[in-house]
Write a protein that holds these residues in place. Structure first.
Motif, short mmCIF file in Angstrom:
data_model
loop_
_atom_site.label_atom_id
_atom_site.label_comp_id
_atom_site.label_asym_id
_atom_site.label_seq_id
_atom_site.Cartn_x
_atom_site.Cartn_y
_atom_site.Cartn_z
N ARG A 57 0.86 -1.45 -0.09
CA ARG A 57 -0.06 0.20 0.10
C ARG A 57 0.88 0.98 0.28
O ARG A 57 0.37 2.09 -0.97
CB ARG A 57 -0.45 -0.33 1.13
N LEU A 58 2.03 1.36 0.95
CA LEU A 58 2.75 2.63 0.62
C LEU A 58 3.49 2.54 -0.72
O LEU A 58 3.31 3.80 -1.33
CB LEU A 58 4.07 2.16 2.16
N MET A 59 3.66 1.26 -0.94
CA MET A 59 4.67 1.56 -2.83
C MET A 59 3.40 2.03 -3.54
O MET A 59 3.94 3.15 -4.68
CB MET A 59 4.89 -0.12 -2.91
N LEU A 60 2.27 1.97 -3.87
CA LEU A 60 1.59 2.44 -4.46
C LEU A 60 1.01 3.62 -4.77
O LEU A 60 1.04 4.87 -5.08
CB LEU A 60 0.55 1.43 -4.24
N THR A 61 1.27 4.12 -2.93
CA THR A 61 0.64 5.47 -3.06
C THR A 61 1.99 6.25 -3.48
O THR A 61 1.91 7.52 -4.03
CB THR A 61 0.93 6.01 -0.79
N LEU A 62 3.23 6.31 -3.71
CA LEU A 62 4.44 6.49 -4.09
C LEU A 62 3.40 6.86 -5.52
O LEU A 62 3.46 6.10 -5.99
CB LEU A 62 5.49 5.58 -4.14
N PRO A 63 5.09 7.45 -6.17
CA PRO A 63 4.64 7.81 -7.54
C PRO A 63 5.58 6.59 -8.12
O PRO A 63 6.16 5.98 -7.67
CB PRO A 63 5.60 9.20 -8.43
N GLU A 64 4.89 6.44 -9.92
CA GLU A 64 5.23 4.93 -10.83
C GLU A 64 7.46 5.30 -10.63
O GLU A 64 8.49 4.04 -10.39
CB GLU A 64 5.44 5.05 -11.60
N ASN A 65 8.15 5.78 -10.94
CA ASN A 65 9.02 6.56 -11.06
C ASN A 65 9.89 7.31 -10.00
O ASN A 65 11.71 7.42 -10.12
CB ASN A 65 9.32 7.37 -12.25
N ASP A 66 9.34 6.90 -8.76
CA ASP A 66 9.76 7.20 -7.72
C ASP A 66 10.99 5.62 -7.45
O ASP A 66 10.77 4.81 -7.24
CB ASP A 66 9.16 7.05 -5.93
N PRO A 67 12.14 6.37 -6.80
CA PRO A 67 13.67 5.72 -6.70
C PRO A 67 13.14 4.35 -5.40
O PRO A 67 13.29 3.51 -5.64
CB PRO A 67 14.80 6.05 -6.60
N ARG A 68 12.02 4.61 -4.34
CA ARG A 68 12.10 3.72 -3.12
C ARG A 68 10.91 3.01 -3.74
O ARG A 68 11.56 1.54 -3.54
CB ARG A 68 11.88 4.46 -2.46
N ARG A 69 10.02 2.80 -4.84
CA ARG A 69 8.79 2.16 -5.23
C ARG A 69 9.51 1.20 -6.17
O ARG A 69 9.52 -0.15 -6.18
CB ARG A 69 7.86 3.01 -6.02
N GLN A 70 10.69 1.95 -6.92
CA GLN A 70 11.64 0.78 -7.86
C GLN A 70 11.65 -0.05 -7.38
O GLN A 70 11.79 -1.80 -6.88
CB GLN A 70 11.82 1.73 -8.68
N LEU A 71 12.93 -0.04 -5.85
CA LEU A 71 13.37 -0.52 -5.29
C LEU A 71 12.83 -1.87 -4.29
O LEU A 71 12.80 -3.00 -4.72
CB LEU A 71 14.67 0.09 -4.37
N ASP A 72 11.99 -1.35 -3.38
CA ASP A 72 11.74 -1.70 -2.62
C ASP A 72 10.28 -2.27 -2.96
O ASP A 72 10.16 -3.62 -2.75
CB ASP A 72 10.83 -1.12 -1.76
N GLY A 73 9.70 -2.01 -3.84
CA GLY A 73 8.88 -3.15 -5.03
C GLY A 73 9.56 -3.40 -5.71
O GLY A 73 8.24 -5.00 -4.84
N ALA A 74 9.56 -3.71 -6.00
CA ALA A 74 10.48 -4.49 -6.96
C ALA A 74 11.01 -5.53 -6.16
O ALA A 74 11.21 -7.05 -6.67
CB ALA A 74 11.55 -4.26 -7.38
N ALA A 75 11.61 -5.07 -4.84
CA ALA A 75 11.87 -6.52 -3.72
C ALA A 75 11.02 -7.46 -3.33
O ALA A 75 11.13 -8.73 -3.17
CB ALA A 75 12.84 -5.53 -2.57
N LEU A 76 9.47 -6.78 -2.77
CA LEU A 76 8.61 -7.11 -2.64
C LEU A 76 8.21 -8.34 -3.51
O LEU A 76 8.02 -9.68 -3.76
CB LEU A 76 7.37 -6.45 -2.32
N LEU A 77 7.77 -7.82 -4.79
CA LEU A 77 7.35 -8.69 -6.09
C LEU A 77 8.30 -10.38 -5.94
O LEU A 77 8.21 -10.82 -6.50
CB LEU A 77 7.24 -8.17 -7.22
N ARG A 78 9.71 -10.04 -6.17
CA ARG A 78 10.87 -10.37 -6.36
C ARG A 78 10.72 -11.82 -4.87
O ARG A 78 10.32 -13.24 -4.93
CB ARG A 78 12.45 -10.02 -6.37
N ARG A 79 10.39 -11.39 -3.99
CA ARG A 79 10.11 -12.03 -2.29
C ARG A 79 8.74 -13.30 -2.86
O ARG A 79 8.59 -14.04 -2.53
CB ARG A 79 9.59 -12.02 -0.96
N CYS A 80 7.78 -12.46 -3.06
CA CYS A 80 6.48 -13.29 -2.93
C CYS A 80 7.05 -13.86 -4.53
O CYS A 80 5.77 -15.27 -5.05
CB CYS A 80 5.37 -12.04 -3.99
N ALA A 81 7.14 -14.13 -5.84
CA ALA A 81 7.41 -14.74 -6.48
C ALA A 81 8.51 -16.20 -6.37
O ALA A 81 8.07 -16.99 -6.59
CB ALA A 81 8.88 -14.76 -8.02
N LYS A 82 9.17 -15.61 -5.70
CA LYS A 82 10.54 -16.53 -4.92
C LYS A 82 9.91 -18.08 -3.89
O LYS A 82 9.78 -19.24 -4.00
CB LYS A 82 11.73 -16.22 -4.53
#
Length: 198
Positions: A57-82
């Protein structure tokens, strides 16, 4: 002044309304379906889900090109896929919000061992894990709530020194073999010991 070095957070959280009938029935059904020991195991999974949803939810509040969303969001998705929680076509933060406790309970070692056909029932799989019969990769795992990664799922098997795979016989089998040997040798061994003492 006394310093407190305890650095930990609570792993499970009790429900706000302890006697809500619908929730009690749902939890009892989950306990039976996944062979859980107590409802705290469900609450622990729910806390994990809550933390993941909070991050999403926190990542979705940030804009698409925000570096924190790109890093933390990608890490969360990677963990879910793993852990096999999200498939390749559902790799978006919106789908993390739709995860349920059942999705996480499906990835427990206890459930995976039963699904692979190594155990006769979900309760039997818990017993096998606790009695050190199951290994993941090269290491024996004795925790039924161990979350299994997708890549390590194919390495789940019986431990090499387990009595179920041709290792040393178990305690009961050893006792029965000893009794059979005693019977074959001609009855009670106690009389022979007494004669030797005289």
């Amino acid at each position: 002044m006394v310093r407190k070095y305890r650095n930990f957070s609570k792993v499970s959280k009790t429900p706000r309304r302890p006697y809500e009938k619908e929730r009690l029935e749902k939890e009892l059904k989950l306990c039976g379906e996944f062979g859980l020991r107590c409802k705290r195991e469900i609450w622990r999974v729910q806390v994990l889900l809550t933390k993941m949803r909070k991050t999403a939810r926190l990542m979705l509040t940030l804009p698409e090109n925000d570096p924190r969303r790109q890093l933390d969001g990608a890490a969360l998705l990677r963990r879910c896929a793993k852990y096999g929680l999200l498939s390749e076509d559902r790799m978006k933060l919106d789908y993390v919000l739709s995860l349920t406790a059942t999705d996480l309970l499906q990835r427990r070692l206890q459930t995976v061992v039963f699904d692979l056909g190594l155990a006769l029932s979900i309760h039997h799989s818990r017993v096998l894990i606790r009695q050190r019969h199951i290994k993941v990769g090269k290491s024996i795992v004795t925790v039924p709530s161990f979350l299994v990664r997708v890549d390590s799922e194919k390495h789940i098997d019986f431990a090499p020194n387990s009595s179920l795979t041709g290792g040393l016989p178990g305690r009961v089998k050893r006792k029965k073999l000893k009794a059979a040997e005693k019977k074959a040798s001609g009855g009670d061994g106690g009389d022979e010991e007494e004669e030797e003492e005289d």
